[in-house]
Scaffold this motif. Structure first.
Motif, PDB file in Angstrom:
ATOM      1  N   LEU A  32       0.749  -1.091  -0.015  1.00 24.24           N
ATOM      2  CA  LEU A  32      -0.018   0.033   0.000  1.00 24.24           C
ATOM      3  C   LEU A  32       0.805   1.271  -0.076  1.00 24.24           C
ATOM      4  O   LEU A  32       1.900   1.130   0.262  1.00 24.24           O
ATOM      5  N   LEU A  60      -4.280   0.742  -1.772  1.00 24.23           N
ATOM      6  CA  LEU A  60      -3.529  -0.417  -2.493  1.00 24.23           C
ATOM      7  C   LEU A  60      -2.566  -0.016  -3.757  1.00 24.23           C
ATOM      8  O   LEU A  60      -3.106   0.646  -4.516  1.00 24.23           O
ATOM      9  N   VAL A  73      -1.436  -3.113  -9.465  1.00 23.30           N
ATOM     10  CA  VAL A  73      -2.749  -3.462  -9.488  1.00 23.30           C
ATOM     11  C   VAL A  73      -3.032  -3.415 -10.929  1.00 23.30           C
ATOM     12  O   VAL A  73      -3.835  -4.013 -11.549  1.00 23.30           O
ATOM     13  N   VAL A  80     -12.472  -8.278  -4.285  1.00 22.65           N
ATOM     14  CA  VAL A  80     -12.795  -6.905  -3.725  1.00 22.65           C
ATOM     15  C   VAL A  80     -14.252  -6.999  -3.467  1.00 22.65           C
ATOM     16  O   VAL A  80     -14.996  -7.587  -3.783  1.00 22.65           O
ATOM     17  N   LEU A  89     -11.281  -7.826  -8.999  1.00 25.63           N
ATOM     18  CA  LEU A  89     -10.396  -6.697  -9.490  1.00 25.63           C
ATOM     19  C   LEU A  89      -9.347  -7.138 -10.520  1.00 25.63           C
ATOM     20  O   LEU A  89      -8.633  -8.245  -9.824  1.00 25.63           O
ATOM     21  N   THR A 104     -10.605  -4.137  -0.132  1.00 19.22           N
ATOM     22  CA  THR A 104     -10.186  -5.497  -0.662  1.00 19.22           C
ATOM     23  C   THR A 104     -11.234  -6.201   0.313  1.00 19.22           C
ATOM     24  O   THR A 104     -11.955  -5.839   1.298  1.00 19.22           O
ATOM     25  N   VAL A 126      -9.133   0.533  -2.216  1.00 24.40           N
ATOM     26  CA  VAL A 126      -8.589   0.301  -3.614  1.00 24.40           C
ATOM     27  C   VAL A 126      -8.924   1.543  -4.469  1.00 24.40           C
ATOM     28  O   VAL A 126      -8.016   2.012  -5.150  1.00 24.40           O
ATOM     29  N   LEU A 186      -8.363   4.305  -9.379  1.00 22.36           N
ATOM     30  CA  LEU A 186      -7.553   3.970  -8.059  1.00 22.36           C
ATOM     31  C   LEU A 186      -7.352   4.951  -7.329  1.00 22.36           C
ATOM     32  O   LEU A 186      -7.138   6.125  -7.814  1.00 22.36           O
TER      33      LEU A 186
END
Lengths: 172, 351
Positions: free
Chosen positions: B147, B152, B169, B178, B261, B292, B306, B327
């Motif tokens: 993170l 994330l 990601v 998620v 995700l 998450t 996220v 994001l």
């Protein structure tokens, strides 16, 4: 014992690995920050293709497979994949000597440009073939064009480096 | 000589094919090869990094100067806006963590973490990874979530003694379970803070006393409720003016639904798929938060932020919608990250 070791240490392949390490060092540090045209320059591919253009099909293939394997070791993609792609690209570049006995400098650069472009397009397809999807997209053409442009600019230097690296004997 | 070279080419090509096969089977031998090469290559890379840093700085100075100045101005403004909100948010987070701890529920605060600096980006156009300067010596293992201050970032995919590779990601290989925290569309008429509702009403005809308390502020999803308490003496009316807890109506609570995700490469936002299209979940709107999901098999603990839904792509039939996610973490500009030393229960109990 030393007599046996010396030829190995002084051989062109040892030199290739050492130069490859330096070039890989530049690839993983400087060229991850410096991204001309928004793409990562592919110095290892350039060196492999330049070796093929300079020394022909066989030397090019070995150089490509070796440099590709070194590059594979720092990537997240399956080990051996870059090796195959780079080996194929360098061998293809080396095929130039089958058609033209002593190619001029601009023909060598043209061969580097062509094989780089094709190799950059082949790589995402190779990734897809081994099950890593998601990279075959229109963006890959932009990436291939960007990498090709960088390699075209850097190819005169790459030809000099590859010529020195793979020289049979440094004394010649 | 030529035959010897051809044999070498065949040998190298065959080795490459075998290595690809072994690596796809996640063989330990390929990890060993990478580890050995990393040991040899690390000093070379270290020297290259020191030598080329000024060149990189000059390049960034030339190409990004105006963007950096603009970004600086924007960030100053954002900091000013967020300073006040951050204090209130920190208090709320602390309160939430205390409540979770009181109820024996897992919280992120209970998971140890390691801070690391991002020391390099992916050296390829076909992977979305960054390299960090902490590794197995700090307790980092493959799969641990990464993170930054916003949310994330990715997960650890390769670990060496004192460095590790983090898959972002956005990488097409990235997938994680998620939760989509959806708010129902209709909250009901009682969600409005009606001044009349603040008055206390009592009844003295029964053996119980009913006190209605108005909320101090409008909280979406939470409605004024009633506390029914047994009276100490039957037939006596009791008027209570002290605010007490309100119980949200179950229909007005945020509804959670899980999905997967998936990253889609650079310049494309990740998506969430496999959302249940059932009626109860309602229509997902842009701005819905994504966190998450956690669970015994998930590599990340629950409730790491996220992002939020930026676009909903509806699909016919029972396939459910596909959600494009904006994001919260800016992956293009990572400097420091935090690795949660978290392992799912199923893995941590394995000897």
């Amino acid at each position: 014992m030393i007599d046996r070791l010396l030829p190995i240490v002084a051989s062109r392949w040892t030199r290739l690995v050492l130069v490859g390490l330096v070039v890989l060092g530049l690839q993983t540090t400087l060229f991850t920050d410096v991204r001309p045209f928004g793409v990562v320059a592919q110095l290892m591919l350039l060196l492999a293709v330049a070796a093929g253009v300079t020394y022909g099909f066989e030397v090019g293939a070995i150089a490509g497979l070796t440099l590709g394997f070194m590059y594979d070791c720092v990537l997240n993609t399956p080990l051996g994949l870059c090796s195959l792609v780079f080996g194929g690209a360098a061998a293809a570049a080396g095929a130039l000597q089958f058609f033209i006995r002593e190619p001029s400098w601009w023909l060598k650069i043209a061969a580097i440009v062509g094989t780089t472009f094709v190799a950059e397009l082949v790589f995402p397809f190779a990734l897809t073939m081994v099950g890593i999807g998601g990279w075959v997209r229109p963006r890959m053409i932009f990436v291939a064009l960007g990498v090709t442009t960088i390699n075209a600019i850097a190819s005169p230097l790459a030809l000099i480096v590859s010529r020195w690296t793979l020289k049979v004997s440094l004394g010649n | 000589m030529s035959a010897q070279r051809r044999r070498a080419i065949a040998l190298l090509a065959l080795t490459s094919i075998i290595l690809v096969t072994l690596d796809l089977q996640q063989s330990g031998s390929t990890s060993l090869v990478r580890s050995i090469f990393s040991t040899v290559f690390r000093p070379v890379e270290g020297v290259a990094r020191i030598v080329t840093r000024p060149v990189g700085n000059v390049w960034n100075g030339i190409t990004n100067y105006n963007e950096v100045v603009d970004e600086n101005d924007l960030l100053r403004e954002k900091i000013a806006q967020q300073e006040g909100a951050a204090v209130a948010a920190a208090a709320s987070v602390r309160l939430a963590q205390e409540l979770l701890a009181l109820n024996g529920l897992p919280t992120l605060a209970g998971i140890n973490s390691v801070s690391a600096q991002v020391i390099g980006d992916a050296p390829s156009n076909y992977s979305q990874t960054v390299e960090i300067n902490q590794g197995s010596e700090s307790g980092i293992k493959v799969g641990m979530p990464v993170l930054n201050a916003a949310g994330l970032v990715g997960k650890v995919t390769k670990v060496f003694a004192n460095r590790a590779v983090v898959m972002l990601v956005t990488d097409p290989e990235y997938a994680l379970s998620v939760k989509v925290v959806n708010t129902p569309e209709a909250l009901g008429p009682t969600a409005v803070n009606d001044p009349d509702a603040a008055s206390v009403s009592s009844s003295s005809t029964t053996t119980t006393t009913t006190t209605t308390i108005a909320p101090s502020a409008n909280i979406p999803g939470f409605t004024p409720g009633s506390n029914v308490t047994p009276s100490s003496s039957p037939g006596v009316s009791v008027s209570i003016s002290v605010p007490s807890l309100t119980i949200p109506a179950s229909s007005a609570l945020g509804v959670r639904e899980t999905g997967i995700l998936e990253g889609r490469g650079p310049s494309r936002v990740p998506i969430v798929r496999f959302i249940d299209p059932e009626q109860r979940f309602g229509t997902v709107l842009a701005g819905t938060p994504i966190v998450t999901a956690g669970g015994s098999l998930s590599l990340a603990p629950p409730d790491i932020v996220v992002g939020k839904v930026s676009r909903v792509i509806s699909r016919l039939g029972t396939a459910g919608p596909v959600l494009e996610i904006e994001l919260v973490a800016d992956l293009s500009n990572l400097s420091f990250v935090r690795i949660l030393l978290y392992q799912p229960i199923t893995e941590s109990t394995t000897p």
